[in-house]
Design a protein around this motif. Structure first.
Motif, PDB file in Angstrom:
ATOM      1  N   LEU A  88       9.812 -27.917  20.640  1.00  0.00           N
ATOM      2  CA  LEU A  88      10.575 -27.275  21.708  1.00  0.00           C
ATOM      3  C   LEU A  88      10.751 -28.279  22.835  1.00  0.00           C
ATOM      4  O   LEU A  88       9.785 -28.729  23.436  1.00  0.00           O
ATOM      5  CB  LEU A  88       9.823 -26.060  22.246  1.00  0.00           C
ATOM      6  CG  LEU A  88       9.629 -24.894  21.303  1.00  0.00           C
ATOM      7  CD1 LEU A  88       8.794 -23.830  21.988  1.00  0.00           C
ATOM      8  CD2 LEU A  88      10.953 -24.318  20.849  1.00  0.00           C
ATOM      9  N   VAL A 126       7.270 -28.728  24.831  1.00  0.00           N
ATOM     10  CA  VAL A 126       6.209 -27.767  25.116  1.00  0.00           C
ATOM     11  C   VAL A 126       5.778 -27.033  23.849  1.00  0.00           C
ATOM     12  O   VAL A 126       6.505 -26.933  22.873  1.00  0.00           O
ATOM     13  CB  VAL A 126       6.602 -26.737  26.198  1.00  0.00           C
ATOM     14  CG1 VAL A 126       6.887 -27.413  27.511  1.00  0.00           C
ATOM     15  CG2 VAL A 126       7.775 -25.891  25.757  1.00  0.00           C
ATOM     16  N   ASP A 127       4.575 -26.544  23.939  1.00  0.00           N
ATOM     17  CA  ASP A 127       3.943 -25.755  22.911  1.00  0.00           C
ATOM     18  C   ASP A 127       4.733 -24.471  22.620  1.00  0.00           C
ATOM     19  O   ASP A 127       5.192 -23.820  23.539  1.00  0.00           O
ATOM     20  CB  ASP A 127       2.587 -25.349  23.530  1.00  0.00           C
ATOM     21  CG  ASP A 127       1.504 -25.280  22.528  1.00  0.00           C
ATOM     22  OD1 ASP A 127       1.798 -25.487  21.355  1.00  0.00           O
ATOM     23  OD2 ASP A 127       0.358 -25.025  22.946  1.00  0.00           O
ATOM     24  N   LEU A 128       4.831 -24.129  21.336  1.00  0.00           N
ATOM     25  CA  LEU A 128       5.490 -22.876  20.959  1.00  0.00           C
ATOM     26  C   LEU A 128       4.753 -21.677  21.568  1.00  0.00           C
ATOM     27  O   LEU A 128       5.365 -20.718  22.040  1.00  0.00           O
ATOM     28  CB  LEU A 128       5.526 -22.767  19.428  1.00  0.00           C
ATOM     29  CG  LEU A 128       6.283 -21.600  18.807  1.00  0.00           C
ATOM     30  CD1 LEU A 128       7.737 -21.608  19.228  1.00  0.00           C
ATOM     31  CD2 LEU A 128       6.186 -21.641  17.290  1.00  0.00           C
ATOM     32  N   GLU A 129       3.424 -21.746  21.573  1.00  0.00           N
ATOM     33  CA  GLU A 129       2.595 -20.694  22.187  1.00  0.00           C
ATOM     34  C   GLU A 129       3.010 -20.449  23.625  1.00  0.00           C
ATOM     35  O   GLU A 129       3.131 -19.322  24.081  1.00  0.00           O
ATOM     36  CB  GLU A 129       1.128 -21.158  22.267  1.00  0.00           C
ATOM     37  CG  GLU A 129       0.324 -20.953  21.055  1.00  0.00           C
ATOM     38  CD  GLU A 129      -1.145 -21.315  21.305  1.00  0.00           C
ATOM     39  OE1 GLU A 129      -1.571 -21.370  22.470  1.00  0.00           O
ATOM     40  OE2 GLU A 129      -1.848 -21.540  20.309  1.00  0.00           O
ATOM     41  N   GLU A 130       3.177 -21.576  24.346  1.00  0.00           N
ATOM     42  CA  GLU A 130       3.476 -21.502  25.767  1.00  0.00           C
ATOM     43  C   GLU A 130       4.826 -20.825  25.991  1.00  0.00           C
ATOM     44  O   GLU A 130       4.999 -20.062  26.937  1.00  0.00           O
ATOM     45  CB  GLU A 130       3.488 -22.922  26.340  1.00  0.00           C
ATOM     46  CG  GLU A 130       3.424 -22.998  27.832  1.00  0.00           C
ATOM     47  CD  GLU A 130       2.120 -22.471  28.417  1.00  0.00           C
ATOM     48  OE1 GLU A 130       1.114 -22.413  27.689  1.00  0.00           O
ATOM     49  OE2 GLU A 130       2.136 -22.109  29.608  1.00  0.00           O
ATOM     50  N   VAL A 169       6.169 -18.505  24.122  1.00  0.00           N
ATOM     51  CA  VAL A 169       5.972 -17.066  23.950  1.00  0.00           C
ATOM     52  C   VAL A 169       5.256 -16.496  25.181  1.00  0.00           C
ATOM     53  O   VAL A 169       5.614 -15.446  25.705  1.00  0.00           O
ATOM     54  CB  VAL A 169       5.157 -16.771  22.674  1.00  0.00           C
ATOM     55  CG1 VAL A 169       4.815 -15.294  22.571  1.00  0.00           C
ATOM     56  CG2 VAL A 169       5.922 -17.235  21.442  1.00  0.00           C
ATOM     57  N   ARG A 170       4.251 -17.237  25.654  1.00  0.00           N
ATOM     58  CA  ARG A 170       3.454 -16.757  26.775  1.00  0.00           C
ATOM     59  C   ARG A 170       4.295 -16.649  28.057  1.00  0.00           C
ATOM     60  O   ARG A 170       4.155 -15.716  28.813  1.00  0.00           O
ATOM     61  CB  ARG A 170       2.282 -17.724  26.990  1.00  0.00           C
ATOM     62  CG  ARG A 170       1.048 -17.067  27.559  1.00  0.00           C
ATOM     63  CD  ARG A 170      -0.110 -18.051  27.632  1.00  0.00           C
ATOM     64  NE  ARG A 170      -0.710 -18.350  26.345  1.00  0.00           N
ATOM     65  CZ  ARG A 170      -0.897 -19.590  25.858  1.00  0.00           C
ATOM     66  NH1 ARG A 170      -0.529 -20.633  26.555  1.00  0.00           N
ATOM     67  NH2 ARG A 170      -1.472 -19.769  24.690  1.00  0.00           N
ATOM     68  N   ARG A 171       5.189 -17.626  28.277  1.00  0.00           N
ATOM     69  CA  ARG A 171       5.954 -17.618  29.528  1.00  0.00           C
ATOM     70  C   ARG A 171       7.060 -16.572  29.521  1.00  0.00           C
ATOM     71  O   ARG A 171       7.582 -16.214  30.560  1.00  0.00           O
ATOM     72  CB  ARG A 171       6.529 -19.007  29.804  1.00  0.00           C
ATOM     73  CG  ARG A 171       5.430 -20.010  29.968  1.00  0.00           C
ATOM     74  CD  ARG A 171       5.720 -21.032  31.021  1.00  0.00           C
ATOM     75  NE  ARG A 171       4.567 -21.893  31.193  1.00  0.00           N
ATOM     76  CZ  ARG A 171       4.525 -22.908  32.044  1.00  0.00           C
ATOM     77  NH1 ARG A 171       5.578 -23.202  32.762  1.00  0.00           N
ATOM     78  NH2 ARG A 171       3.433 -23.626  32.150  1.00  0.00           N
ATOM     79  N   ARG A 184       8.583 -15.138  15.080  1.00  0.00           N
ATOM     80  CA  ARG A 184       7.507 -15.281  16.044  1.00  0.00           C
ATOM     81  C   ARG A 184       7.990 -15.162  17.487  1.00  0.00           C
ATOM     82  O   ARG A 184       7.207 -15.066  18.410  1.00  0.00           O
ATOM     83  CB  ARG A 184       6.809 -16.629  15.837  1.00  0.00           C
ATOM     84  CG  ARG A 184       6.082 -16.694  14.507  1.00  0.00           C
ATOM     85  CD  ARG A 184       5.571 -18.084  14.253  1.00  0.00           C
ATOM     86  NE  ARG A 184       6.677 -19.025  14.081  1.00  0.00           N
ATOM     87  CZ  ARG A 184       6.513 -20.334  13.955  1.00  0.00           C
ATOM     88  NH1 ARG A 184       5.314 -20.848  14.011  1.00  0.00           N
ATOM     89  NH2 ARG A 184       7.548 -21.123  13.774  1.00  0.00           N
ATOM     90  N   ARG A 223       9.956 -12.756  18.493  1.00  0.00           N
ATOM     91  CA  ARG A 223      10.511 -11.416  18.664  1.00  0.00           C
ATOM     92  C   ARG A 223      10.030 -10.679  19.911  1.00  0.00           C
ATOM     93  O   ARG A 223      10.695  -9.765  20.366  1.00  0.00           O
ATOM     94  CB  ARG A 223      10.232 -10.566  17.423  1.00  0.00           C
ATOM     95  CG  ARG A 223       8.757 -10.291  17.170  1.00  0.00           C
ATOM     96  CD  ARG A 223       8.542  -9.485  15.891  1.00  0.00           C
ATOM     97  NE  ARG A 223       7.138  -9.236  15.654  1.00  0.00           N
ATOM     98  CZ  ARG A 223       6.311 -10.083  15.040  1.00  0.00           C
ATOM     99  NH1 ARG A 223       6.789 -11.237  14.583  1.00  0.00           N
ATOM    100  NH2 ARG A 223       5.044  -9.793  14.866  1.00  0.00           N
ATOM    101  N   MET A 224       8.876 -11.079  20.481  1.00  0.00           N
ATOM    102  CA  MET A 224       8.395 -10.372  21.669  1.00  0.00           C
ATOM    103  C   MET A 224       8.919 -10.985  22.970  1.00  0.00           C
ATOM    104  O   MET A 224       8.621 -10.501  24.046  1.00  0.00           O
ATOM    105  CB  MET A 224       6.860 -10.364  21.715  1.00  0.00           C
ATOM    106  CG  MET A 224       6.182  -9.600  20.594  1.00  0.00           C
ATOM    107  SD  MET A 224       6.771  -7.897  20.444  1.00  0.00           S
ATOM    108  CE  MET A 224       6.171  -7.210  21.982  1.00  0.00           C
TER     109      MET A 224
END
Lengths: 313, 332
Positions: free
Chosen positions: A197, A228-232, A234-236, A263, A265-266
């Motif tokens: 990303l 940036v991290d994929l997790e980040e 989603v988190r942001r 992943r 979707r939220m």
């Protein structure tokens, strides 16, 4: 003897005075005809300026916007806007410049960019060619560059006109979003490429577009263009996602990724269908179209004020 | 303690280390460690939907994939070092990495899109193609002389690398995609990638271990191995085939990650394990662990900015490699 010496003396005085005068006019003249480029070089204004070479797509766009198309004798292979730019003679890519070709075209002025290798700038200067480096870092600096190129290439009035028009458009957008409270400014994530990303933090044009258009960059705490991290991501949880689309096959891979990867979707922007492709050329070039890019972001972020955004391929 | 007893302890020890690593790595995210994230592996009922996605669809598959890829590379490296009887051989010696990179370049530049697996598929096919090209070029009569194979591998590797450079030169606006790919990483790893490499490992690991006796005989030189009744050429062919498939699948999902495949088998040998029956599974477990931690580091130290894991493995791998060389000089 004394007579001769006094004559010699007065001759010397005249000569020295003449020298002084000469040097003074030179200095005065130099002062009046030099202009500082974006990397702090004092550049003498070429006269006449009949043949211009542009070493970046944004420079080419500036030259066209100043109605100097006829003077433009060389461009890069990336220069694709406006359409007529494609027909100009090519002198290389952004960072691979064919020096021989440049010299052969006998330019009065070469407009270089931050991506032009400094050695190339040095070589051209050594060959007696005027090189002006454009490296703007904000919309204001782009406008400043438009003005400077206008002055240096003998299109001062046109440059002034263009500058005012650009400032007017920006003021217009600014005034329409100035009343918005922080809660009314949605968070935006700009995706350049998805694997990894790749996005734009502060100190980028994208950040400026988002902020001026009444939004908040969701990665404004980071600086420059970063991965940036994929997790980040989603988190942001951004409210809006803009994604670069390039012409041609496979130019929309990142857009497809956003729409199809389960992943994500939220993420609010995905749930609300607020994923907008933007033209990579318009949003990444520091040329006169920055105001167009700003207006695009205004429509994307606040369609209720500026009208619906329409992506044009 | 006898060597046998030591080995008996090392196996469960290493297994516990690996499981412990997975448990710990699952707790690293957002630039810090949280024990609750690790514990979510055992009970996940209280998580919000977003947290569930982050922990089980993004982080866990990534941790597992980095382990599997590291394991595959180091297993492949151990087997090839055995076949070639050469400590400097890595799993990419057959031109697999440059082949895979060329595949990715072709996929990206041609703009062909067949779904999310487009780039892995192209990379995998080209990696295998380059391996077979090397086999073909390295074949002399019915034999595969090792020096010829090595040289063929280097030659094909250079040629494909040149094509990759050409692709990059011509890539223009797609350049960043190619650069990111060739750096190697587990950026967007998901269960799909895990499913892509797992079958190759499930088949490859036991097959390679079953060749341990032959690989041990290779340690004594090809001639001796032959006199011990090893069908040298046949064994070479099979080993190279299995390793190629294994490494190609790993490279296809992660890009080119250096040094794990070269260094980890040496690390295992430093522990005193030279018998391939143990060297191969140990290399697998240790290589997996090393890459798992390298990737955890890559996604944690600059969080939320990500580093390419290939940079970390090389940065840590090179000094170790030099250390090995120094040691060899003193103690040949």
């Amino acid at each position: 003897m004394s007579k001769r010496s006094s004559v010699a003396k007065s001759k010397t005085v005249v000569f020295v005075m003449g020298l002084w005068f000469f040097a003074f006019t030179l200095a005065w003249g130099a002062q009046a005809t030099t202009i500082c480029d974006d990397v702090g070089r004092e550049v003498e204004i070429p006269f006449p300026c009949e043949r211009i070479i542009s070493l970046s797509p944004s420079n080419t766009e500036i030259v066209f916007a100043l109605s100097l198309a006829e003077k433009l004798v060389g461009v890069t292979t990336y220069c694709n806007y406006p359409e007529e730019a494609r027909e100009k003679e090519k002198v290389g890519t952004l960072n691979e410049i064919n020096l021989e070709k440049v010299v052969e075209l006998e330019p009065d002025l070469v407009l270089a960019s931050s991506l032009t290798p400094p050695e190339v700038v040095g070589r051209l200067e050594g060959l007696g060619i005027t090189v002006f480096v454009l490296d703007p870092h904000s919309i204001d600096e782009v406008i400043g560059d438009v003005e400077k190129v206008g002055i240096i290439s003998g299109a001062e009035d046109k440059g002034q006109e263009l500058k005012e028009a650009m400032e007017q458009k920006i003021e217009d957008i600014k005034s329409k979003v100035s009343h918005l409270s922080p809660e009314e400014r949605p968070t935006v994530f700009h995706l350049i490429w998805h694997e990894p990303l790749w996005t734009a933090g502060k100190d980028t044009f994208i950040n400026e577009f988002i902020t001026l258009a009444g939004g908040q960059n969701v990665v404004a705490d980071l600086s420059g263009y970063i991965t940036v991290d994929l997790e980040e991501f989603v988190r942001r949880n951004p409210d809006i996602i803009t994604v670069v689309e390039n012409p041609g096959e496979g130019g929309d891979l990142s857009y497809q990724f956003l729409l199809s990867d389960g992943r994500l979707r939220m993420i609010k922007a995905i749930q609300d269908h607020k994923v907008f492709p933007v033209d990579g050329d318009i949003v990444s070039r520091s040329g006169p179209r920055v105001v167009e890019a700003l207006y695009m972001y205004a429509c994307i972020i606040h369609p209720e004020i500026f009208g619906e955004y329409e992506y044009q391929k | 303690m006898s060597i046998k007893n030591k080995k008996r302890l090392i196996y469960p020890g290493l297994l516990i280390l690996v499981l412990g690593s997975i448990f710990l790595a699952q707790g690293f995210g957002g630039g810090r460690y949280q024990i609750s994230d690790s514990l979510s592996l055992f009970s996940s009922s209280t998580l919000s939907p977003s947290e569930r996605i982050i922990l089980f669809e993004i982080r866990l598959p990534r941790v597992i994939l980095s382990f599997l890829v590291g394991g595959s590379l180091s297993l492949g490296g151990a087997a090839l070092q055995g076949v070639f009887q050469n400590p400097l051989v890595d799993p990419y010696v057959l031109g697999i990495s440059s082949g895979a990179a060329l595949g990715a370049v072709i996929a990206i530049l041609s703009g062909v899109y067949l779904g999310f697996f487009t780039i892995p598929l192209f990379a995998f096919s080209m990696a295998l193609f380059s391996a077979f090209l090397v086999f073909h070029l390295g074949k002399v009569g019915k034999k595969f002389p090792l020096e010829v194979l090595l040289l063929a591998g280097i030659g094909v590797g250079f040629f494909f690398s040149a094509l990759v450079s050409l692709g990059m030169f011509l890539a223009g606006e797609d350049l960043h995609q190619l650069i990111f790919w060739t750096m190697g990483g587990f950026w967007n790893s998901s269960w799909r990638e895990v499913k892509m490499v797992l079958p190759f490992l499930i088949v490859g690991l036991p097959v390679l271990v079953s060749f341990s006796r032959e690989l041990n005989a290779f340690l004594l030189g090809e001639k001796v191995a032959e006199s011990l009744g090893v069908e040298v050429e046949k064994v070479k062919k099979w080993l190279l085939l299995v390793v190629s498939l294994l490494v190609a699948s790993a490279v296809a999902v992660s890009g080119v990650i250096g040094f794990v495949g070269l260094v980890v088998p040496h690390l295992v040998r430093l522990l005193g394990i030279r018998d391939h029956r143990h060297l191969l599974p140990f290399s697998f477990l240790l290589g997996g662990g090393v890459l798992l931690w390298a990737d955890t580091l890559a996604r944690t130290i600059l969080n939320p900015v990500e580093l390419p894991v290939g940079i970390i493995t090389n940065l840590l791998g090179v000094p170790f490699f030099i250390y090995l060389l120094q040691k060899r000089k003193k103690n040949p």
